[in-house]
Design an enzyme around this catalytic site. Structure first.
Site, short mmCIF file in Angstrom:
data_model
loop_
_atom_site.label_atom_id
_atom_site.label_comp_id
_atom_site.label_asym_id
_atom_site.label_seq_id
_atom_site.Cartn_x
_atom_site.Cartn_y
_atom_site.Cartn_z
N ASP A 2 0.84 -1.20 0.00
CA ASP A 2 0.00 0.00 0.00
C ASP A 2 0.87 1.25 0.00
OD1 ASP A 2 -2.30 1.47 -0.01
OD2 ASP A 2 -2.82 1.10 2.09
N GLY A 5 0.11 5.44 -4.46
CA GLY A 5 -0.46 6.73 -4.84
C GLY A 5 0.17 7.86 -4.04
N SER A 47 -7.37 -5.69 -5.22
CA SER A 47 -8.50 -6.22 -4.46
C SER A 47 -9.79 -6.13 -5.28
CB SER A 47 -8.67 -5.44 -3.16
OG SER A 47 -9.19 -4.15 -3.43
N GLU A 49 -12.25 -4.62 -4.34
CA GLU A 49 -12.67 -3.22 -4.16
C GLU A 49 -11.93 -2.27 -5.11
OE1 GLU A 49 -11.95 -5.31 -1.55
OE2 GLU A 49 -14.08 -5.60 -1.06
N ASN A 50 -10.70 -2.66 -5.51
CA ASN A 50 -9.93 -1.79 -6.42
C ASN A 50 -10.59 -1.60 -7.78
OD1 ASN A 50 -6.67 -2.95 -5.21
ND2 ASN A 50 -7.86 -1.15 -4.58
N ARG A 170 1.84 -4.86 6.35
CA ARG A 170 1.15 -3.85 5.55
C ARG A 170 1.98 -2.57 5.57
NH1 ARG A 170 -5.11 -2.27 4.83
NH2 ARG A 170 -4.77 -0.60 3.31
N ARG A 176 -5.06 -1.67 8.99
CA ARG A 176 -6.30 -2.37 8.64
C ARG A 176 -5.94 -3.65 7.92
NH1 ARG A 176 -7.75 2.89 6.98
NH2 ARG A 176 -6.98 2.60 4.87
N SER A 178 -8.31 -4.88 5.55
CA SER A 178 -8.89 -4.64 4.22
C SER A 178 -9.21 -5.90 3.42
CB SER A 178 -7.97 -3.74 3.40
OG SER A 178 -7.76 -2.51 4.05
N GLU A 189 1.16 -13.18 12.85
CA GLU A 189 1.69 -11.97 13.46
C GLU A 189 1.48 -10.83 12.47
OE1 GLU A 189 3.16 -11.59 16.50
OE2 GLU A 189 2.66 -13.67 16.93
C1 IPE Z 1 -1.40 0.18 -3.50
O1 IPE Z 1 -1.20 1.54 -3.53
C2 IPE Z 1 -1.47 -0.44 -4.88
C3 IPE Z 1 -2.78 -0.98 -5.27
C4 IPE Z 1 -3.84 -1.06 -4.54
C5 IPE Z 1 -2.87 -1.49 -6.64
P1 IPE Z 1 -2.43 2.56 -3.52
O2 IPE Z 1 -2.80 2.81 -4.96
O3 IPE Z 1 -3.52 2.04 -2.66
O4 IPE Z 1 -1.75 3.86 -2.92
P2 IPE Z 1 -2.40 4.92 -1.92
O5 IPE Z 1 -3.05 4.19 -0.81
O6 IPE Z 1 -3.37 5.73 -2.73
O7 IPE Z 1 -1.21 5.74 -1.47
MG MG Z 2 -4.09 2.37 -0.71
#
Ligand code: IPE
Ligand code: MG
Length: 222
Positions: A2, A5, A47, A49-50, A170, A176, A178, A189
């Site tokens: 994670d 972005g 995911s 959700e993505n 994570r 989380r 998720s 753990e």
């Molecule tokens: C994780 O990075 C990559 C994927 C879910 C594909 P994010 O894209 O969730 O990055 P943030 O959370 O916006 O920083």
């Molecule tokens: Mg993210």
């Protein structure tokens, strides 16, 4: 994995740049983990959700995935690794599913380590699909209710044959789960690091594994 972005945002780059760097990080980590002797590693790549993200971002991630699968196959095969995928395949494009099937076939004989990619994966969906599998066995008279136990239920999940994770990491500071491997992480753990995924390194992985090794796991005993 994670924080792609946010990594990009900090640099005034488009989110796609974070995903690109994240894919490079993944290559390093897979190599480092196998060299450390880690036998199974699962990554949460995309995911269920993505799918709700902007079409542009989803398309970018899917193209990155096509490229990644093409390049990484050779590399992991060379390292003696087996690749498996868990998730809702019916939501992915046909060419990607074909690529995934080929990779699973081509690496099936490798046994140095197993690299599992959770793709279009959601743990609740996985549990529901397991419940459906077991229910239809029972309804058809191929299984009796008394045979439903933790072991047989585990076998009805996408992770059939894969041991439960010892450690879950994570990145990016979120604390989380998720919808990730909910059934499988009952005794894992958990480790949360503030490092954004593109900045994650093999050195940090080693530190986390050292920390893991110093924890006492009791599984409910005293
Ligand atoms: C994780 O990075 C990559 C994927 C879910 C594909 P994010 O894209 O969730 O990055 P943030 O959370 O916006 O920083
Ligand atoms: Mg993210």
């Amino acid at each position: 994995m994670d924080g792609n972005g946010r990594w990009a945002k900090k640099r005034n780059l488009p989110r796609s740049a974070g995903h690109k760097k994240g894919a490079e990080t993944l290559q390093e980590i897979v190599k480092g983990a196998s060299e450390m002797g880690i036998k199974y590693m699962t990554v949460y790549a995309f995911s269920t959700e993505n799918w709700k993200r902007d079409e542009e971002e989803v398309n970018y991630l899917m193209d990155l995935l096509r490229q990644y699968l093409k390049n990484e196959l050779k590399e992991i095969n060379k390292q003696g690794g087996k690749i498996l995928f868990i998730g809702e395949r019916n939501m992915l494009a046909n060419d990607i599913v074909t690529q995934m099937e080929n990779i699973e076939k081509q690496t099936a004989g490798n046994d140095k380590f197993t690299f599992i990619v959770a793709l279009s994966y959601g743990s609740r969906a996985e549990i529901i699909s397991g419940v459906k599998k077991i229910s239809s066995l029972v309804a058809n008279g191929d299984m009796s209710i008394s045979d439903i136990d933790e072991k047989s239920f585990s076998s009805a999940l996408y992770t059939y044959g894969i041991p439960d994770p010892d450690l879950v990491i994570r990145t990016s500071g979120e604390q989380r789960i998720s919808n990730y491997l909910l059934w499988q992480i009952a005794y894992s753990e958990l480790f949360f690091t503030k490092t954004l995924w593109p900045d994650f390194t093999v050195a940090e992985l080693k530190e986390i594994v050292d920390d893991f090794n110093s924890r006492e796991r009791r599984y409910g005993k005293v």
